[in-house]
Design a protein around this motif. Structure first.
Motif, PDB file in Angstrom:
ATOM      1  N   CYS A  65       0.849  -1.197   0.000  1.00 34.84           N
ATOM      2  CA  CYS A  65       0.000   0.000   0.000  1.00 34.84           C
ATOM      3  C   CYS A  65       0.887   1.249   0.000  1.00 34.84           C
ATOM      4  O   CYS A  65       2.105   1.162   0.095  1.00 34.84           O
ATOM      5  N   THR A  66       0.247   2.394  -0.085  1.00 33.24           N
ATOM      6  CA  THR A  66       0.934   3.676   0.074  1.00 33.24           C
ATOM      7  C   THR A  66       0.335   4.364   1.279  1.00 33.24           C
ATOM      8  O   THR A  66      -0.890   4.474   1.389  1.00 33.24           O
ATOM      9  N   ARG A  67       1.182   4.801   2.183  1.00 34.35           N
ATOM     10  CA  ARG A  67       0.741   5.464   3.413  1.00 34.35           C
ATOM     11  C   ARG A  67       1.254   6.895   3.413  1.00 34.35           C
ATOM     12  O   ARG A  67       2.364   7.161   2.944  1.00 34.35           O
ATOM     13  N   HIS A  68       0.465   7.790   3.976  1.00 43.01           N
ATOM     14  CA  HIS A  68       0.848   9.204   3.960  1.00 43.01           C
ATOM     15  C   HIS A  68       2.127   9.471   4.748  1.00 43.01           C
ATOM     16  O   HIS A  68       2.885  10.371   4.428  1.00 43.01           O
ATOM     17  N   TYR A  69       2.419   8.678   5.768  1.00 41.03           N
ATOM     18  CA  TYR A  69       3.574   8.940   6.630  1.00 41.03           C
ATOM     19  C   TYR A  69       4.816   8.133   6.259  1.00 41.03           C
ATOM     20  O   TYR A  69       5.916   8.451   6.706  1.00 41.03           O
ATOM     21  N   SER A  70       4.658   7.076   5.452  1.00 41.88           N
ATOM     22  CA  SER A  70       5.820   6.243   5.151  1.00 41.88           C
ATOM     23  C   SER A  70       5.995   5.939   3.664  1.00 41.88           C
ATOM     24  O   SER A  70       6.925   5.229   3.301  1.00 41.88           O
ATOM     25  N   GLY A  71       5.120   6.466   2.822  1.00 40.20           N
ATOM     26  CA  GLY A  71       5.246   6.246   1.388  1.00 40.20           C
ATOM     27  C   GLY A  71       4.820   4.856   0.980  1.00 40.20           C
ATOM     28  O   GLY A  71       3.955   4.239   1.615  1.00 40.20           O
ATOM     29  N   LYS A  72       5.448   4.344  -0.087  1.00 35.22           N
ATOM     30  CA  LYS A  72       5.121   2.999  -0.570  1.00 35.22           C
ATOM     31  C   LYS A  72       5.626   1.994   0.464  1.00 35.22           C
ATOM     32  O   LYS A  72       6.825   1.889   0.703  1.00 35.22           O
ATOM     33  N   SER A  73       4.676   1.285   1.051  1.00 38.61           N
ATOM     34  CA  SER A  73       4.978   0.454   2.208  1.00 38.61           C
ATOM     35  C   SER A  73       4.491  -0.974   2.002  1.00 38.61           C
ATOM     36  O   SER A  73       3.512  -1.213   1.307  1.00 38.61           O
ATOM     37  N   VAL A  74       5.193  -1.902   2.626  1.00 44.02           N
ATOM     38  CA  VAL A  74       4.779  -3.300   2.625  1.00 44.02           C
ATOM     39  C   VAL A  74       4.656  -3.764   4.075  1.00 44.02           C
ATOM     40  O   VAL A  74       5.450  -3.367   4.929  1.00 44.02           O
ATOM     41  N   GLU A  75       3.629  -4.556   4.324  1.00 45.43           N
ATOM     42  CA  GLU A  75       3.412  -5.098   5.665  1.00 45.43           C
ATOM     43  C   GLU A  75       3.508  -6.616   5.635  1.00 45.43           C
ATOM     44  O   GLU A  75       2.638  -7.290   5.084  1.00 45.43           O
ATOM     45  N   PRO A  76       4.576  -7.179   6.225  1.00 43.19           N
ATOM     46  CA  PRO A  76       4.638  -8.632   6.383  1.00 43.19           C
ATOM     47  C   PRO A  76       3.545  -9.076   7.357  1.00 43.19           C
ATOM     48  O   PRO A  76       3.265  -8.396   8.336  1.00 43.19           O
ATOM     49  N   ASP A  77       2.936 -10.204   7.062  1.00 39.48           N
ATOM     50  CA  ASP A  77       1.821 -10.703   7.853  1.00 39.48           C
ATOM     51  C   ASP A  77       1.937 -12.219   7.954  1.00 39.48           C
ATOM     52  O   ASP A  77       2.480 -12.864   7.061  1.00 39.48           O
ATOM     53  N   HIS A  78       1.438 -12.774   9.005  1.00 38.76           N
ATOM     54  CA  HIS A  78       1.448 -14.219   9.297  1.00 38.76           C
ATOM     55  C   HIS A  78       2.792 -14.854   8.930  1.00 38.76           C
ATOM     56  O   HIS A  78       2.885 -15.793   8.147  1.00 38.76           O
ATOM     57  N   VAL A  79       3.850 -14.320   9.544  1.00 35.72           N
ATOM     58  CA  VAL A  79       5.210 -14.831   9.323  1.00 35.72           C
ATOM     59  C   VAL A  79       5.390 -16.083  10.182  1.00 35.72           C
ATOM     60  O   VAL A  79       5.166 -16.058  11.392  1.00 35.72           O
ATOM     61  N   PHE A  80       5.796 -17.171   9.541  1.00 37.63           N
ATOM     62  CA  PHE A  80       5.973 -18.413  10.290  1.00 37.63           C
ATOM     63  C   PHE A  80       7.007 -19.287   9.603  1.00 37.63           C
ATOM     64  O   PHE A  80       6.979 -19.463   8.379  1.00 37.63           O
ATOM     65  N   ILE A  81       7.918 -19.834  10.417  1.00 40.99           N
ATOM     66  CA  ILE A  81       8.881 -20.842   9.953  1.00 40.99           C
ATOM     67  C   ILE A  81       8.669 -22.081  10.810  1.00 40.99           C
ATOM     68  O   ILE A  81       8.579 -21.985  12.045  1.00 40.99           O
ATOM     69  N   ASP A  82       8.576 -23.232  10.164  1.00 40.03           N
ATOM     70  CA  ASP A  82       8.330 -24.484  10.866  1.00 40.03           C
ATOM     71  C   ASP A  82       9.325 -24.677  12.003  1.00 40.03           C
ATOM     72  O   ASP A  82      10.515 -24.362  11.866  1.00 40.03           O
ATOM     73  N   ASP A  83       8.829 -25.189  13.109  1.00 33.87           N
ATOM     74  CA  ASP A  83       9.638 -25.355  14.323  1.00 33.87           C
ATOM     75  C   ASP A  83      10.961 -26.076  14.075  1.00 33.87           C
ATOM     76  O   ASP A  83      11.991 -25.710  14.653  1.00 33.87           O
ATOM     77  N   ASP A  84      10.958 -27.089  13.228  1.00 36.22           N
ATOM     78  CA  ASP A  84      12.169 -27.883  12.976  1.00 36.22           C
ATOM     79  C   ASP A  84      13.267 -27.088  12.282  1.00 36.22           C
ATOM     80  O   ASP A  84      14.414 -27.546  12.208  1.00 36.22           O
ATOM     81  N   TYR A  85      12.946 -25.896  11.761  1.00 37.35           N
ATOM     82  CA  TYR A  85      13.911 -25.109  10.988  1.00 37.35           C
ATOM     83  C   TYR A  85      14.326 -23.822  11.689  1.00 37.35           C
ATOM     84  O   TYR A  85      15.066 -23.027  11.131  1.00 37.35           O
ATOM     85  N   ARG A  86      13.860 -23.632  12.896  1.00 38.18           N
ATOM     86  CA  ARG A  86      14.191 -22.403  13.625  1.00 38.18           C
ATOM     87  C   ARG A  86      15.593 -22.482  14.215  1.00 38.18           C
ATOM     88  O   ARG A  86      16.138 -23.553  14.424  1.00 38.18           O
ATOM     89  N   GLY A  87      16.157 -21.296  14.466  1.00 40.80           N
ATOM     90  CA  GLY A  87      17.473 -21.233  15.089  1.00 40.80           C
ATOM     91  C   GLY A  87      18.625 -21.473  14.124  1.00 40.80           C
ATOM     92  O   GLY A  87      19.750 -21.700  14.553  1.00 40.80           O
ATOM     93  N   ARG A  88      18.365 -21.402  12.826  1.00 41.04           N
ATOM     94  CA  ARG A  88      19.397 -21.640  11.810  1.00 41.04           C
ATOM     95  C   ARG A  88      19.708 -20.387  10.994  1.00 41.04           C
ATOM     96  O   ARG A  88      20.406 -20.466   9.991  1.00 41.04           O
ATOM     97  N   GLY A  89      19.131 -19.246  11.404  1.00 44.10           N
ATOM     98  CA  GLY A  89      19.350 -18.019  10.644  1.00 44.10           C
ATOM     99  C   GLY A  89      18.468 -17.913   9.408  1.00 44.10           C
ATOM    100  O   GLY A  89      18.652 -17.013   8.590  1.00 44.10           O
ATOM    101  N   LEU A  90      17.509 -18.812   9.286  1.00 43.32           N
ATOM    102  CA  LEU A  90      16.656 -18.835   8.105  1.00 43.32           C
ATOM    103  C   LEU A  90      15.726 -17.619   8.054  1.00 43.32           C
ATOM    104  O   LEU A  90      15.460 -17.075   6.977  1.00 43.32           O
TER     105      LEU A  90
END
Length: 141
Positions: A65-90
């Motif tokens: 979207c475009t916001r008046h205070y931040s310009g062309k903006s992107v919002e990450p949503d529902h970010v999830f990495i499977d438990d078995d892959y966490r802690g690896r810098g992924l």
């Protein structure tokens, strides 16, 4: 292991539902998620994913979207990495890929919400250079 990042084809959007269910603790039925995703893909939404070879292991929705205070903006949503892959810098690699992807599309800022109780995500986003600007409020109608 061969990790790769990409934007999932909209016709395959329902493949992310199992990961989104893990994130939300199955609070929303698969049927409702399918209906919502079918609407989301018609809006300013894309979905980035991580594969380990052919196995889907990570997801991140992207709202543009475009916001008046931040310009062309992107919002990450529902970010999830499977438990078995966490802690690896992924997560860091995934967000680096996302930053490059959205910058190439001409976007200049990123903002997001995270659950108050998810302290691990807070640490991650602080380490990524995010700052807290306010509170997110929700009212169900």
């Amino acid at each position: 292991m061969s990790f790769h990042f990409k934007i999932i084809d909209k016709k395959n959007i329902n493949s992310v539902i199992p990961l989104v269910q893990k994130l939300n603790g199955s609070k929303v039925s698969d049927a409702v998620l399918k209906q919502r995703f079918s609407e989301m893909i018609t809006q300013n939404y894309e979905c980035a994913v991580i594969y380990d070879d052919e196995k889907l292991i990570g997801v991140c929705g992207l709202w543009f979207c475009t916001r008046h205070y931040s310009g062309k903006s992107v919002e990450p949503d529902h970010v999830f990495i499977d438990d078995d892959y966490r802690g690896r810098g992924l997560g860091k690699q995934f967000f680096c890929w996302i930053y490059n992807y959205v910058k190439a599309k001409g976007f200049e800022s990123m903002e997001l919400n995270t659950y108050v109780a998810n302290s691990a995500s807070h640490k991650f986003y602080f380490n990524e250079g995010f700052k807290i600007l306010g509170y997110h409020f929700l009212k169900k109608l």
